[in-house]
Scaffold this active site. Structure first.
Site, mmCIF file in Angstrom:
data_model
loop_
_atom_site.group_PDB
_atom_site.id
_atom_site.type_symbol
_atom_site.label_atom_id
_atom_site.label_comp_id
_atom_site.label_asym_id
_atom_site.label_seq_id
_atom_site.Cartn_x
_atom_site.Cartn_y
_atom_site.Cartn_z
ATOM 1 N N ASP A 186 12.716 18.913 -5.342
ATOM 2 C CA ASP A 186 13.747 19.968 -4.606
ATOM 3 C C ASP A 186 12.758 21.248 -4.257
ATOM 4 O O ASP A 186 11.673 21.295 -3.973
ATOM 5 C CB ASP A 186 14.992 20.169 -5.204
ATOM 6 C CG ASP A 186 16.089 20.582 -4.438
ATOM 7 O OD1 ASP A 186 16.179 21.621 -4.012
ATOM 8 O OD2 ASP A 186 17.018 19.755 -4.286
ATOM 9 N N HIS A 218 18.198 26.296 -4.548
ATOM 10 C CA HIS A 218 18.766 24.808 -4.436
ATOM 11 C C HIS A 218 18.099 24.258 -5.585
ATOM 12 O O HIS A 218 19.205 23.256 -5.968
ATOM 13 C CB HIS A 218 18.158 24.184 -2.820
ATOM 14 C CG HIS A 218 19.041 23.099 -2.569
ATOM 15 N ND1 HIS A 218 18.196 22.025 -2.644
ATOM 16 C CD2 HIS A 218 20.080 23.014 -1.873
ATOM 17 C CE1 HIS A 218 19.149 20.863 -1.911
ATOM 18 N NE2 HIS A 218 20.270 21.474 -1.552
ATOM 19 N N ASN A 316 25.248 16.207 5.311
ATOM 20 C CA ASN A 316 26.134 17.272 5.684
ATOM 21 C C ASN A 316 26.342 17.361 7.169
ATOM 22 O O ASN A 316 27.031 18.285 7.494
ATOM 23 C CB ASN A 316 25.954 18.428 4.927
ATOM 24 C CG ASN A 316 25.496 18.601 3.514
ATOM 25 O OD1 ASN A 316 26.134 17.378 2.897
ATOM 26 N ND2 ASN A 316 24.746 19.160 2.946
ATOM 27 N N SER A 388 24.164 17.519 -1.499
ATOM 28 C CA SER A 388 23.176 17.938 -2.454
ATOM 29 C C SER A 388 23.648 18.193 -3.853
ATOM 30 O O SER A 388 22.905 17.824 -4.816
ATOM 31 C CB SER A 388 22.527 19.090 -1.921
ATOM 32 O OG SER A 388 21.725 19.165 -0.838
#
Length: 439
Positions: A186, A218, A316, A388
């Site tokens: 990530d 994130h 998404n 996520s």
């Protein structure tokens, strides 16, 4: 041989890359037959005049980030028989032609960009870094109001446990993930976060010019959901596997973007370090009817053979109702677990992608992905939404399963995860096997 395994980038006469919204880098990801990768490298040298080849073995990643940035170097990850290949624009056709004809080359595809997959908060202005996954502010606001009006939020008391951990029954599990390694690929991690003290076994950045420290948030959030502590410094417990060992690979920049080569480097590093689970809350949007990337599929199979399960966010891009978009890459690979997001009503989140495409494009399982509380850089906490956020819930449960079944294969871990899901009434297209459940 399946010609889907090879692809040539569309380009202009000057060599610049074009495409329908797809971000190409100009490089290629090439996979070789592990028993004859030298033959493949030599074939590319002869036909496509590829750049100097630097070799990476095991956990000795050294200066991989810098090598990936150099235009005069191709990088070969020997353990996975995979390379990130630099090739001049006029040689791209020769590379693809050679890859199709050379039996020691199993796949060659243009390297593409990947992005983190959060849902932008309603008050946050859209940024240039998330063109494929940016939320519509009005839609977010509308669904937030509808959820509150229905009284769904207050139904979950989060005094001791987050609603997500309660939904997957992690609050009822005696397992902790002890002895199991979870790798999160990530935007890095806040290595000084007090909740992670003594928990990070290794951290590495594969992003040129950036340390592993998380300047985005994130990655820290995803790591917290997968493996946050049993007793956080503040607030409810939010980590699924509180005693799992954390491997943090920075493959996305602080701006939230990365490249396939960074992901490949992170996968190779995590597998070499013995990760039982690799969690990837990242991806790129695909079109209806688009096939899954052969390079990622082969890499996922090789990881499974080495004992590692890869899970990835479904994406998404949807706006339910009525718009449902296909599962993103690389989650759309058959050998990667694709994770959809659920809201607090245990229904598909309005943004969560679905099984629109064929083989590999299915959703495998669903997990909490709306207003998920977890760690934030600077020692704090924040709620985020997106597939996520659902994905590290799955990674954490896989760690619990691996603790309970230390000698089973990675394929059996995947099968056990899906078999243990709680069936939901929504279509398989949206939730796969159902709601994730902790053992």
């Amino acid at each position: 041989m399946d010609r889907r395994a090879f692809g040539e980038q569309p380009s202009r006469p000057d060599g610049s890359v074009i495409g329908h919204g797809t971000e190409y880098t100009g490089r290629y990801v090439v996979l070789f037959d592990p028993s004859s990768q030298e033959s493949g490298i030599n074939a590319l040298r002869s036909a496509a005049d590829i750049a100097s080849v630097e070799r990476v073995r095991g956990t000795d990643v050294g200066n991989v980030a810098e090598l990936l940035e150099r235009p005069d170097v191709s990088v070969l990850f020997e353990d996975l028989a995979a390379a990130v290949v630099e090739v001049r624009p006029e040689q791209r056709h020769a590379l693809v032609t050679t890859a199709e004809a050379e039996p020691s080359i199993t796949a060659a595809e243009p390297e593409r960009m990947v992005h983190a997959l959060p849902i932008t908060a309603p008050q946050q202005a859209p940024t240039e870094f998330f063109p494929a996954f940016r939320s519509d502010e009005d839609v977010v606001a509308r669904h937030t109001k509808a959820e509150m009006a229905a009284g769904l939020g207050p139904a979950w008391s989060e005094d001791s446990w987050t609603w997500g951990l309660q939904a997957i029954r992690a609050n009822l599990s005696h397992l902790t993930g002890r002895g199991v390694k979870i790798a999160v690929l990530d935007t890095g991690v806040d290595t000084d976060h007090p909740d992670f003290a003594g928990r990070i076994e290794a951290a590495e950045s594969f992003v040129p010019g950036e340390t592993v420290e998380d300047g985005n948030g994130h990655g820290t959030h995803c790591i917290g959901t997968a493996a946050g502590p049993a007793n956080p410094r503040q607030g409810p417990r939010y980590g699924v596997a509180p005693e799992a060992q954390i491997l943090a690979a920075k493959v996305l920049s602080n701006a939230g973007s990365g490249q396939d080569g960074f992901i490949l480097a992170g996968i190779a590093w995590a597998v070499a370090r013995g990760a039982r689970v690799i969690s990837m809350s990242l991806g790129g949007q695909v079109r209806p009817g688009e096939l899954f990337p052969q390079t990622y599929e082969i890499l996922a199979k090789r990881a499974l053979e080495r004992g590692t399960v890869i899970v990835a966010a479904a994406g998404n891009d949807s706006r339910r109702p009525p718009q449902i978009e296909p599962v993103s890459r690389p989650a759309n690979c058959p050998s990667i677990l694709a994770v959809a997001a659920l809201d607090k009503a245990i229904a598909p989140a309005f943004f969560s992608n679905g099984a629109i495409n064929g083989q590999g494009g299915e959703v495998n399982i669903a997990a909490p992905g709306w207003q998920v509380h977890s760690a934030a850089p600077g020692g704090g906490y924040q709620p985020l939404s997106g597939t996520s956020m659902a994905t590290p819930h799955v990674a954490g449960v896989l760690a619990l399963l691996a603790q309970a079944n230390p000698h089973v294969s990675a394929a059996d871990l995947m099968a056990g995860l899906k078999a243990g899901a709680f069936p939901l009434t929504q279509p398989l297209r949206d939730v796969g096997a159902g709601l994730l459940q902790a053992p």
